[in-house]
Design an enzyme around this catalytic site. Structure first.
Site, PDB file in Angstrom:
ATOM      1  N   GLY A   1       0.766  -1.242   0.000  1.00  0.00           N
ATOM      2  CA  GLY A   1       0.000   0.000   0.000  1.00  0.00           C
ATOM      3  C   GLY A   1       0.792   1.285   0.000  1.00  0.00           C
TER       4      GLY A   1
ATOM      5  N   GLU B   1       4.018  -6.543   1.610  1.00  0.00           N
ATOM      6  CA  GLU B   1       3.494  -6.894   0.275  1.00  0.00           C
ATOM      7  C   GLU B   1       3.424  -5.672  -0.632  1.00  0.00           C
ATOM      8  OE1 GLU B   1      -0.409  -8.279   1.362  1.00  0.00           O
ATOM      9  OE2 GLU B   1       0.296 -10.184   2.158  1.00  0.00           O
ATOM     10  N   PRO B   2       4.555  -5.021  -0.910  1.00  0.00           N
ATOM     11  CA  PRO B   2       4.488  -3.822  -1.754  1.00  0.00           C
ATOM     12  C   PRO B   2       4.295  -4.169  -3.221  1.00  0.00           C
ATOM     13  CG  PRO B   2       6.767  -4.302  -1.197  1.00  0.00           C
ATOM     14  CD  PRO B   2       5.926  -5.351  -0.503  1.00  0.00           C
ATOM     15  N   GLY B   3       3.466  -3.413  -3.898  1.00  0.00           N
ATOM     16  CA  GLY B   3       3.286  -3.591  -5.340  1.00  0.00           C
ATOM     17  C   GLY B   3       3.645  -2.294  -6.035  1.00  0.00           C
ATOM     18  N   ARG B   4       2.707  -1.338  -5.923  1.00  0.00           N
ATOM     19  CA  ARG B   4       2.868  -0.039  -6.574  1.00  0.00           C
ATOM     20  C   ARG B   4       4.243   0.602  -6.303  1.00  0.00           C
ATOM     21  NH1 ARG B   4      -1.419   3.372  -7.708  1.00  0.00           N
ATOM     22  NH2 ARG B   4      -2.700   2.180  -6.254  1.00  0.00           N
TER      23      ARG B   4
ATOM     24  N   ARG C   1      -6.184   4.084 -14.993  1.00  0.00           N
ATOM     25  CA  ARG C   1      -6.154   4.793 -13.702  1.00  0.00           C
ATOM     26  C   ARG C   1      -6.844   6.158 -13.737  1.00  0.00           C
ATOM     27  NH1 ARG C   1      -2.243   6.443 -11.300  1.00  0.00           N
ATOM     28  NH2 ARG C   1      -3.032   6.022  -9.232  1.00  0.00           N
TER      29      ARG C   1
ATOM     30  N   CYS D   1     -14.355   4.820 -27.355  1.00  0.00           N
ATOM     31  CA  CYS D   1     -15.646   5.488 -27.462  1.00  0.00           C
ATOM     32  C   CYS D   1     -16.316   5.589 -26.099  1.00  0.00           C
ATOM     33  CB  CYS D   1     -16.530   4.748 -28.450  1.00  0.00           C
ATOM     34  SG  CYS D   1     -15.722   4.635 -30.047  1.00  0.00           S
ATOM     35  N   GLU D   2     -15.721   6.379 -25.230  1.00  0.00           N
ATOM     36  CA  GLU D   2     -16.246   6.670 -23.894  1.00  0.00           C
ATOM     37  C   GLU D   2     -15.769   8.072 -23.555  1.00  0.00           C
ATOM     38  OE1 GLU D   2     -17.982   4.593 -21.836  1.00  0.00           O
ATOM     39  OE2 GLU D   2     -17.772   2.778 -23.045  1.00  0.00           O
TER      40      GLU D   2
HETATM   41  C1  LIG Z   1      -3.005  -4.961  -3.992  1.00  0.00           C
HETATM   42  C2  LIG Z   1      -2.479  -5.616  -2.783  1.00  0.00           C
HETATM   43  C3  LIG Z   1      -1.199  -5.307  -2.318  1.00  0.00           C
HETATM   44  C4  LIG Z   1      -0.311  -4.284  -2.981  1.00  0.00           C
HETATM   45  O1  LIG Z   1      -0.791  -2.987  -2.877  1.00  0.00           O
HETATM   46  P1  LIG Z   1       0.102  -1.776  -3.412  1.00  0.00           P
HETATM   47  O2  LIG Z   1      -0.701  -0.581  -3.117  1.00  0.00           O
HETATM   48  O3  LIG Z   1       0.317  -1.988  -4.867  1.00  0.00           O
HETATM   49  O4  LIG Z   1       1.396  -1.823  -2.658  1.00  0.00           O
HETATM   50  C5  LIG Z   1      -0.740  -5.988  -1.208  1.00  0.00           C
HETATM   51  N1  LIG Z   1      -1.498  -6.916  -0.574  1.00  0.00           N
HETATM   52  C6  LIG Z   1      -2.738  -7.225  -0.984  1.00  0.00           C
HETATM   53  C7  LIG Z   1      -3.514  -8.242  -0.258  1.00  0.00           C
HETATM   54  C8  LIG Z   1      -3.268  -6.591  -2.106  1.00  0.00           C
HETATM   55  O5  LIG Z   1      -4.510  -6.897  -2.495  1.00  0.00           O
END
Ligand SMILES: *Cc1c(COP(=O)(O)O)cnc(C)c1O
Length: 435
Positions: free
Chosen positions: A239, A283-286, A322, A363-364
């Site tokens: 997050g 659990e970093p993604g973004r 986004r 087309c939106e």
């Molecule tokens: C989407 C998600 C993440 C990653 O979130 P980011 O904002 O991308 O860091 C981590 N854990 C869970 C369970 C998620 O659904």
């Protein structure tokens, strides 16, 4: 975004001319900087170095095999939310023992497959899921390692669509029920409790929601130990926000420092819990991939109307949703560097500099990449949407039968590699039949 620079008026990424890449691979085109992804991962790894830890990259942010492979080689684990993501990380060479499985709707087939390959744990999101996992594990003669995803009921202070830790959200097990669900799990024969976890939302730009969530999770850990339920890991979720505009999110080091502060106090106050044995997961993604990615698009037409100037480009909400989905603001840079001062009252008044709405082919009316952007454009110019590495391609669709873009990784020494071909037209109707 330090890998992006103008040189002699043209935009370069990792020292490679964007115009050259667009010419070679076509547009729209996703570009990712290998260096930038690596640096972000290592920033988390370094901050967590002194603790037993595992960084589980959230695959949904960007699931290209080359990115998963790069992160696996750096030692990353993975947070997955579907069997599709599981199959991807396995193909990319991930160690299943470093995979945690989140998601509210895990099917029987998904649970079976995850048990077969022996993942690290299921992040269980409901009591019904817990019962289902126990039953399937029993049938397969397995013991399923589980962690309960707890909804700590804190406000992540982010966009409502990406807030997940409030009581009304569908995610996780409610804080009030958590202890009793752990007790239930403890009695199930084919379940082994290994952890606790939470994930309160995405694009968090403040530390306080993390601290609130951490405090609530740690309080629960103390209760579990009092109930004689022990765990091996605590997962604080992902997050962490990134800078799209002028946000000033904490750095990975700052985030880890506040979690560390909480942990230190917690283990001091609870000497019955051995802090050295407890593994810390995140659990970093973004925050790993967003700022490492760009979307390059070409101006097809300029359209000037009464109140509006439109730059109609070849990338749309199907490629990058986004802005349309979350009203997200994303920086848009011209490939040709803009004049510093507006060319005001020169002889010819014929400037093509305006406040443009940058819109796509779909087309939106919501197909907008950016509104009121000060740009000086001609047909055929290139624009670069910044910070497009997360929730860009992974949310792309074929709406309007648009093939999805190519993806290219920028490597060291001005090298680059195609990591996903542009989709072909025949791929668009693959698997379809006529009557
Ligand atoms: C989407 C998600 C993440 C990653 O979130 P980011 O904002 O991308 O860091 C981590 N854990 C869970 C369970 C998620 O659904």
């Amino acid at each position: 975004m330090d890998f992006l620079q103008y040189k002699n008026g043209r935009l370069f990424a990792d020292d490679i001319a964007i115009a050259e890449l667009a010419k070679q691979y076509g547009t729209p085109l996703y570009l990712y900087s290998k260096n930038s992804i690596t640096q972000q991962f290592l920033a988390f790894a370094k901050a967590l170095n002194h603790r037993k830890h595992l960084i589980c990259y959230a695959v949904k942010a960007n699931s290209n095999l080359a990115i998963l492979h790069l992160l696996a080689k750096l030692g990353s684990g993975f947070d997955i939310v579907s069997q599709g993501e599981l199959e991807r990380v396995l193909v990319a060479g991930a160690d299943p023992k470093k995979v945690v499985f989140s998601g509210v709707a895990k099917s029987v087939a998904e649970i079976e497959r995850a048990l077969q390959v022996d993942i690290k744990c299921f992040n269980v999101e409901s009591e019904a899921e817990l019962e289902r996992i126990n039953q399937i594990a029993g049938r397969l003669n397995k013991i399923a390692a589980i962690s309960l995803r707890i909804n700590p009921d804190v406000d992540a202070k982010t966009h409502p669509y990406i807030s997940t830790g409030l009581r009304e959200n569908k995610f996780g097990i409610s804080y009030q029920l958590a202890e009793s669900v752990y007790q239930r799990a403890d009695r199930l024969p084919n379940i082994k409790i290994v952890g606790i976890d939470c994930h309160i939302g995405s694009q968090l730009t403040q530390l306080s929601p993390y601290m609130d969530a951490a405090d609530r999770i740690l309080a629960l850990v103390a209760k579990l130990y009092a109930d004689n339920i022990t765990i091996e890991h605590i997962d604080f979720g992902g997050g962490l926000g990134v800078c799209y505009d002028n946000e000033e999110p904490p750095t990975p080091a700052e985030l880890i420092a506040v979690l560390e502060d909480r942990l230190k106090h917690f283990f001091n106050d609870n000497p019955n819990i051995d802090g050295k044995k407890i593994e810390i997961l995140i659990e970093p993604g973004r925050s790993i991939v967003a700022n490492a990615g760009l979307l390059v698009t070409k101006v097809e037409y300029l359209k000037h109307q009464e109140d509006n100037h439109f730059a109609i480009v070849d990338a749309g909400m199907n490629d990058l949703i986004r802005p349309a989905l979350y009203q997200a603001w994303m920086r848009i840079l011209p490939e040709k560097e803009a004049e510093q001062e507006p060319a005001k009252s020169t002889a010819k008044e014929s400037t093509s500099r305006h406040l443009y709405n940058v819109v796509g082919p779909i087309c939106e009316s919501s197909d907008i990449l950016g509104e009121k952007r000060d740009l000086d454009l001609s047909e055929g110019d290139l624009l670069v949407v910044c910070s497009a590495g997360a929730y860009g391609f992974s949310m792309a669709s074929n709406y309007n039968s648009q093939p999805r873009p190519a993806e290219v990784m920028l490597l060291d020494d001005k090298k680059h590699k195609l990591i996903r071909e542009r989709e072909s037209f025949t791929q668009l109707w693959q698997g379809e039949t006529i009557l």
